[in-house]
Design an enzyme around this catalytic site. Structure first.
Site, PDB file in Angstrom:
ATOM      1  N   ASP A 184      14.504  -0.239   1.992  1.00 11.43           N
ATOM      2  CA  ASP A 184      15.228  -0.354   3.256  1.00 11.43           C
ATOM      3  C   ASP A 184      16.311  -1.424   3.090  1.00 11.43           C
ATOM      4  OD1 ASP A 184      16.028  -0.253   5.875  1.00 11.43           O
ATOM      5  OD2 ASP A 184      14.287  -1.274   6.678  1.00 11.43           O
TER       6      ASP A 184
ATOM      7  N   GLU B 149       8.122   2.562  -5.903  1.00 14.71           N
ATOM      8  CA  GLU B 149       8.234   2.078  -4.527  1.00 14.71           C
ATOM      9  C   GLU B 149       8.250   3.249  -3.546  1.00 14.71           C
ATOM     10  OE1 GLU B 149       8.101  -0.127  -2.362  1.00 14.71           O
ATOM     11  OE2 GLU B 149       9.251  -1.938  -2.806  1.00 14.71           O
ATOM     12  N   ASP B 150       7.677   3.039  -2.373  1.00 14.79           N
ATOM     13  CA  ASP B 150       7.720   4.068  -1.343  1.00 14.79           C
ATOM     14  C   ASP B 150       9.125   4.206  -0.766  1.00 14.79           C
ATOM     15  OD1 ASP B 150       7.630   1.562  -0.127  1.00 14.79           O
ATOM     16  OD2 ASP B 150       5.993   2.033   1.240  1.00 14.79           O
TER      17      ASP B 150
ATOM     18  N   LYS C 273       0.813  -1.196   0.000  1.00 14.62           N
ATOM     19  CA  LYS C 273       0.000   0.000   0.000  1.00 14.62           C
ATOM     20  C   LYS C 273       0.856   1.260   0.000  1.00 14.62           C
ATOM     21  CE  LYS C 273      -3.235  -2.430   2.926  1.00 14.62           C
ATOM     22  NZ  LYS C 273      -3.747  -2.520   4.321  1.00 14.62           N
ATOM     23  N   GLY C 274       2.087   1.148   0.437  1.00 18.80           N
ATOM     24  CA  GLY C 274       2.919   2.319   0.720  1.00 18.80           C
ATOM     25  C   GLY C 274       3.046   3.331  -0.398  1.00 18.80           C
TER      26      GLY C 274
ATOM     27  N   ARG D 262      -0.346   6.754   7.303  1.00 24.31           N
ATOM     28  CA  ARG D 262      -0.103   6.870   5.862  1.00 24.31           C
ATOM     29  C   ARG D 262      -0.598   8.213   5.340  1.00 24.31           C
ATOM     30  NH1 ARG D 262       1.246   1.692   3.918  1.00 24.31           N
ATOM     31  NH2 ARG D 262       0.213  -0.065   4.909  1.00 24.31           N
TER      32      ARG D 262
ATOM     33  N   PHE E  42      13.205   4.799  11.575  1.00 21.40           N
ATOM     34  CA  PHE E  42      11.956   4.358  10.951  1.00 21.40           C
ATOM     35  C   PHE E  42      11.071   5.589  10.779  1.00 21.40           C
ATOM     36  CE2 PHE E  42       7.812   2.250  10.656  1.00 21.40           C
ATOM     37  CZ  PHE E  42       8.117   1.186   9.820  1.00 21.40           C
ATOM     38  N   VAL E  43      10.431   5.704   9.627  1.00 20.55           N
ATOM     39  CA  VAL E  43       9.650   6.903   9.332  1.00 20.55           C
ATOM     40  C   VAL E  43       8.197   6.591   8.975  1.00 20.55           C
ATOM     41  CG1 VAL E  43      11.599   8.376   8.661  1.00 20.55           C
ATOM     42  CG2 VAL E  43      10.523   6.896   6.939  1.00 20.55           C
TER      43      VAL E  43
ATOM     44  N   ASP F 197       3.579   3.562   6.736  1.00 16.71           N
ATOM     45  CA  ASP F 197       2.776   3.281   7.919  1.00 16.71           C
ATOM     46  C   ASP F 197       3.560   2.659   9.059  1.00 16.71           C
ATOM     47  OD1 ASP F 197       3.154   0.734   6.542  1.00 16.71           O
ATOM     48  OD2 ASP F 197       1.714  -0.061   7.984  1.00 16.71           O
TER      49      ASP F 197
HETATM   50  P1  IMP Z   1      12.773  -3.735   2.529  1.00 12.95           P
HETATM   51  O1  IMP Z   1      12.321  -5.040   1.967  1.00 12.95           O
HETATM   52  O2  IMP Z   1      13.560  -3.924   3.806  1.00 12.95           O
HETATM   53  O3  IMP Z   1      13.539  -2.884   1.532  1.00 12.95           O
HETATM   54  O4  IMP Z   1      11.486  -2.960   2.994  1.00 12.95           O
HETATM   55  C1  IMP Z   1      10.649  -2.330   2.089  1.00 12.95           C
HETATM   56  C2  IMP Z   1       9.258  -2.116   2.623  1.00 12.95           C
HETATM   57  O5  IMP Z   1       9.238  -2.034   4.043  1.00 12.95           O
HETATM   58  C3  IMP Z   1       8.719  -0.795   2.121  1.00 12.95           C
HETATM   59  O6  IMP Z   1       8.045  -0.948   0.893  1.00 12.95           O
HETATM   60  C4  IMP Z   1       7.818  -0.363   3.255  1.00 12.95           C
HETATM   61  O7  IMP Z   1       6.504  -0.892   3.075  1.00 12.95           O
HETATM   62  C5  IMP Z   1       8.429  -0.960   4.476  1.00 12.95           C
HETATM   63  N1  IMP Z   1       9.296   0.017   5.185  1.00 12.95           N
HETATM   64  C6  IMP Z   1      10.642   0.083   5.190  1.00 12.95           C
HETATM   65  N2  IMP Z   1      11.096   1.101   5.932  1.00 12.95           N
HETATM   66  C7  IMP Z   1       9.990   1.723   6.395  1.00 12.95           C
HETATM   67  C8  IMP Z   1       9.797   2.891   7.242  1.00 12.95           C
HETATM   68  O8  IMP Z   1      10.714   3.576   7.699  1.00 12.95           O
HETATM   69  N3  IMP Z   1       8.500   3.205   7.497  1.00 12.95           N
HETATM   70  C9  IMP Z   1       7.437   2.505   7.025  1.00 12.95           C
HETATM   71  N4  IMP Z   1       7.574   1.437   6.232  1.00 12.95           N
HETATM   72  C10 IMP Z   1       8.847   1.036   5.929  1.00 12.95           C
HETATM   73 MG    MG Z   2       4.387  -1.157   5.576  1.00 11.63          MG
END
Ligand code: IMP
Ligand code: MG
Length: 196
Positions: free
Chosen positions: A122, A118-119, A62-63, A184, A171-172, A178
């Site tokens: 991480d 992508e939002d 959803k991000g 959101r 974390f944001v 969210d």
């Molecule tokens: P990754 O797989 O670790 O790169 O995480 C990616 C997903 O984790 C993103 O698409 C977000 O939905 C969620 N995410 C990562 N960091 C944050 C954050 O700081 N706040 C909220 N959601 C996050």
């Molecule tokens: Mg999320």
């Protein structure tokens, strides 16, 4: 001034001028004006790069829903839009590396110029999974547009063609991001202050 939806004027003001008052909300990391300006830049860049081949924008729910809405309107081309929903975090703040497709795309990617929207990247695990999954559908090209990249946290080397902002480790929340499905709707991005 922040307003308290309960109407309780005695509620604690944490010193940040937020959309609404809640103790989870910490310092603003990227404000509305900066987000707006950067998305206009990204839109202009994509408009230039894809002038002769309007892309299909694939948003990751959803991000990415807020970012997608603004980015799509910043691109001056007849783009098409589709969404897929993935779930990786549950209610925690750390990536499990396990990505589940909750809703797949409606459109066929074969021969299309795809921009994955992508939002935030991480660990990069979600993106690695998605890129592999989408590449297998034979698009003519596949690039990534991520609004945020968390500095120094990537466990994978992904090529990110378009990046809005690199942000520090915290974390944001907000602008689509969210914590357990909340926040959101904040029009900017701020730090999360609660317990992860
Ligand atoms: P990754 O797989 O670790 O790169 O995480 C990616 C997903 O984790 C993103 O698409 C977000 O939905 C969620 N995410 C990562 N960091 C944050 C954050 O700081 N706040 C909220 N959601 C996050
Ligand atoms: Mg999320």
């Amino acid at each position: 001034m922040p307003t308290d939806p309960s109407g309780d004027s005695t509620s604690v003001d944490h010193g940040f001028s937020h959309h609404f008052v809640h103790p989870d909300l910490g310092p603003v990391v990227v404000d509305e004006d900066k987000i707006r300006a950067r998305i206009l830049d990204l839109g202009a860049e994509i408009t230039r790069d894809y002038a002769d081949r309007p892309p299909l924008l694939v948003g990751v729910l959803k991000g990415a829903f807020v970012f997608m809405a603004d980015l799509a309107r910043a691109i001056r081309l007849p783009v098409e839009i589709d969404f897929m929903a993935v779930s990786s975090y549950g209610a925690s703040t750390r990536s499990s590396g396990v990505v589940r497709i909750v809703k797949d795309l409606d459109m066929d990617l074969a021969g299309r110029h795809v921009v994955l929207v992508e939002d935030i990247v991480d660990s990069g695990l979600t993106l690695t999974y998605l890129r592999r999954n989408l590449a297998a559908r034979q698009p003519a090209s596949l690039e990534v547009c991520a609004l945020f990249v968390r500095q120094g946290n990537q466990k994978t080397q992904e090529d990110l063609r378009y990046v809005g902002f690199e942000i520090p480790p915290a974390f944001v929340l907000g602008y689509g991001l969210d914590m357990a499905e909340r926040y959101r709707n904040l029009p900017y991005v701020c730090e999360f202050r609660g317990d992860a």
